[in-house]
Scaffold this motif. Structure first.
Motif, short mmCIF file in Angstrom:
data_model
loop_
_atom_site.label_atom_id
_atom_site.label_comp_id
_atom_site.label_asym_id
_atom_site.label_seq_id
_atom_site.Cartn_x
_atom_site.Cartn_y
_atom_site.Cartn_z
N PRO A 193 27.47 -3.42 -2.41
CA PRO A 193 28.07 -4.03 -1.23
C PRO A 193 28.80 -3.03 -0.30
CG PRO A 193 29.05 -4.92 -3.27
CD PRO A 193 27.98 -3.98 -3.68
N ASP A 194 29.25 -1.89 -0.85
CA ASP A 194 29.96 -0.92 0.01
C ASP A 194 29.00 0.09 0.65
OD1 ASP A 194 32.37 -2.13 -0.61
OD2 ASP A 194 32.65 -0.87 -2.41
N ALA A 195 27.73 -0.03 0.35
CA ALA A 195 26.78 0.98 0.83
C ALA A 195 26.54 0.87 2.34
CB ALA A 195 25.45 0.82 0.09
N ALA A 196 26.32 2.04 2.96
CA ALA A 196 25.85 2.07 4.35
C ALA A 196 24.33 1.92 4.30
CB ALA A 196 26.23 3.39 4.99
N VAL A 197 23.76 1.26 5.33
CA VAL A 197 22.31 1.10 5.39
C VAL A 197 21.79 1.90 6.59
CG1 VAL A 197 20.40 -0.53 5.67
CG2 VAL A 197 22.45 -1.22 4.40
N ILE A 198 20.91 2.85 6.33
CA ILE A 198 20.30 3.58 7.46
C ILE A 198 18.78 3.41 7.39
CG2 ILE A 198 22.20 5.20 7.80
CD1 ILE A 198 20.74 7.31 6.24
N VAL A 199 18.18 3.12 8.53
CA VAL A 199 16.73 2.85 8.54
C VAL A 199 16.06 3.63 9.66
CG1 VAL A 199 17.16 0.50 7.67
CG2 VAL A 199 16.68 0.83 10.10
N HIS A 200 14.76 3.82 9.51
CA HIS A 200 13.96 4.52 10.52
C HIS A 200 13.53 3.51 11.59
CE1 HIS A 200 10.75 7.05 12.18
NE2 HIS A 200 11.42 8.06 11.64
N PRO A 201 13.40 3.93 12.86
CA PRO A 201 12.99 2.97 13.90
C PRO A 201 11.55 2.47 13.76
CG PRO A 201 13.26 5.16 14.83
CD PRO A 201 13.78 5.23 13.43
N GLU A 202 10.77 3.00 12.82
CA GLU A 202 9.43 2.45 12.57
C GLU A 202 9.50 1.17 11.72
OE1 GLU A 202 7.02 5.51 10.83
OE2 GLU A 202 7.29 6.85 12.53
N THR A 203 10.69 0.80 11.24
CA THR A 203 10.81 -0.44 10.46
C THR A 203 10.83 -1.63 11.42
OG1 THR A 203 13.22 -0.21 10.48
CG2 THR A 203 12.07 0.56 8.50
N PRO A 204 10.43 -2.82 10.92
CA PRO A 204 10.43 -4.01 11.78
C PRO A 204 11.85 -4.41 12.22
CG PRO A 204 9.08 -4.35 9.81
CD PRO A 204 9.82 -3.07 9.60
N ALA A 213 22.84 2.02 10.95
CA ALA A 213 22.33 3.00 11.91
C ALA A 213 20.81 3.08 11.82
CB ALA A 213 22.95 4.37 11.65
N VAL A 214 20.18 3.27 12.97
CA VAL A 214 18.71 3.42 13.05
C VAL A 214 18.46 4.86 13.50
CG1 VAL A 214 16.60 2.58 14.16
CG2 VAL A 214 18.47 0.98 13.64
N LEU A 215 17.80 5.65 12.66
CA LEU A 215 17.79 7.10 12.87
C LEU A 215 16.44 7.74 12.54
CD1 LEU A 215 21.13 7.62 10.91
CD2 LEU A 215 20.87 7.95 13.39
N SER A 216 16.16 8.84 13.22
CA SER A 216 15.03 9.69 12.81
C SER A 216 15.40 10.30 11.45
CB SER A 216 14.83 10.82 13.82
OG SER A 216 15.90 11.76 13.71
N THR A 217 14.45 10.95 10.79
CA THR A 217 14.81 11.53 9.49
C THR A 217 15.84 12.65 9.66
OG1 THR A 217 12.95 13.09 9.43
CG2 THR A 217 12.57 10.90 8.49
N GLY A 218 15.76 13.38 10.77
CA GLY A 218 16.78 14.42 11.02
C GLY A 218 18.15 13.78 11.26
N GLY A 219 18.14 12.64 11.96
CA GLY A 219 19.40 11.90 12.18
C GLY A 219 19.99 11.44 10.86
N MET A 220 19.13 11.08 9.91
CA MET A 220 19.62 10.65 8.59
C MET A 220 20.32 11.80 7.86
SD MET A 220 16.53 8.24 7.23
CE MET A 220 16.08 6.75 8.14
N VAL A 221 19.78 13.00 8.02
CA VAL A 221 20.39 14.18 7.38
C VAL A 221 21.82 14.36 7.90
CG1 VAL A 221 20.26 16.71 7.22
CG2 VAL A 221 18.19 15.32 6.95
#
Ligand code: 13P
Ligand code: SF4
Length: 305
Positions: A193-204, A213-221
């Motif tokens: 429940p305390d986790a942050a969720v980061i996803v790529h903009p290719e997701t639905p 946050a919605v990020l490129s893989t470099g943005g995730m780094v």
């Protein structure tokens, strides 16, 4: 492979790399052994900038075909090798120049923004390129009322949420990222429940809605480095976790196991060694296509900060 085999192979790659004056670039989704031997690891935008600036004579591209092609466009005088000639991107194959020309006729006057996940031939029919890191910035730089966006309609949807420009989206998608379901993200959130969720903009869109946050893989780094969150759920290809976990040993990354890109996994250490031994498989782009496609990529690099 035993540990000794791996060590010998890594030494051989290192020797060949010096002999051939080569640089090895790798995408963030590559298998761990490959990530460990590359000179630079990054997202599509970062790697294209490195390819444009390197003084190596040979670029070994550990990624998929369109990435190696982009490197060749930006470094035409260099030999660019893709260690597995069948490492393609199914999304890039969902549009081709002929179909795009027809689509353009149906929407006259709208500039074409091509996601970098396209072939050089398709880029040659496009006005400007973008990556997941700069898609919004590139669309806004055009100052157009509407743009044709190819091939990923999920990325187009993400851009649409951030701009007034009307997006005319080609209906392509990434077969890997559409395997990430909102249910899988919700289940992971229930568990951590305390986790942050980061996803790529290719997701639905339903998946992006659940993300911090919605990020490129470099943005995730960068996000993983800077966040205070100790647990991070990753809505992208699961190979991304290897780099993030290495760079952030005090944090824990949770992946969606269904999200595998089989093409990204085709590059292995023996194939990298063989690529350097036999100088295979060189990327060749016919000059009439290359000249136009190069302009499309260079316009992106000029417009992107
Ligand atoms: P990035 O440019 O964000 O690394 O994405 C490339 C890609 O193919 C994602 O599926
Ligand atoms: Fe293509 Fe998707 Fe694989 Fe990226 S993850 S290379 S978009 S198939």
């Amino acid at each position: 492979m035993t540990q000794t085999d791996t060590r010998q192979l890594v030494e051989e790659i290192d020797r060949l790399k010096r002999e051939k004056r080569a640089v090895i670039l790798g995408h963030n989704y590559q298998i761990p052994e490959v990530q460990d031997i590359v000179d630079y690891l990054g997202d599509s935008l970062e790697l294209s900038r490195i390819a444009a600036g390197t003084d190596a004579e040979v670029i070994v591209f550990c990624g998929v075909h369109f990435m190696a092609e982009t490197a060749k466009l930006l470094s035409p005088e260099k030999t660019v090798l893709l260690p597995d000639k069948d490492a393609g991107c199914p999304m890039a194959d969902m549009v081709d120049p002929e179909a795009l020309r027809k689509f353009k006729q149906e929407h006259p006057g709208a500039p074409v923004v091509a996601y970098v996940n396209t072939s050089a031939a398709t880029k040659a029919e496009s006005d400007i390129c973008c990556t997941s890191a700069n898609a919004v910035e590139i669309v806004q730089s055009l100052d157009a009322e509407e743009v044709i966006f190819i091939p990923d309609h999920h990325l187009a949807g993400w851009v649409q949420e951030h701009t007034e420009t009307r997006m005319i989206a080609w209906q392509g998608y990434c077969p890997t990222h559409i395997r990430i379901s909102p249910q899988a993200i919700s289940q992971a959130k229930d568990k951590y429940p305390d986790a942050a969720v980061i996803v790529h903009p290719e997701t639905p869109a339903e998946v992006r809605k659940l993300a911090d946050a919605v990020l490129s893989t470099g943005g995730m780094v960068r996000y993983a480095r800077e966040t205070d969150a100790k647990d991070i759920i990753l809505g992208t290809e699961y190979g991304m976790a290897y780099r993030l976990q290495n760079e952030n040993p005090d944090k824990t990354f949770y992946t969606i196991q269904a999200a595998v890109c089989p093409n990204m996994k085709k590059i292995t250490l023996p194939k990298v060694a063989e690529a350097l031994q036999k100088m295979q498989y060189p990327i060749e782009i016919p000059e009439d296509i290359a000249a136009r496609a190069r302009g499309t990529v260079e316009r992106m690099l000029q417009a992107s900060g």
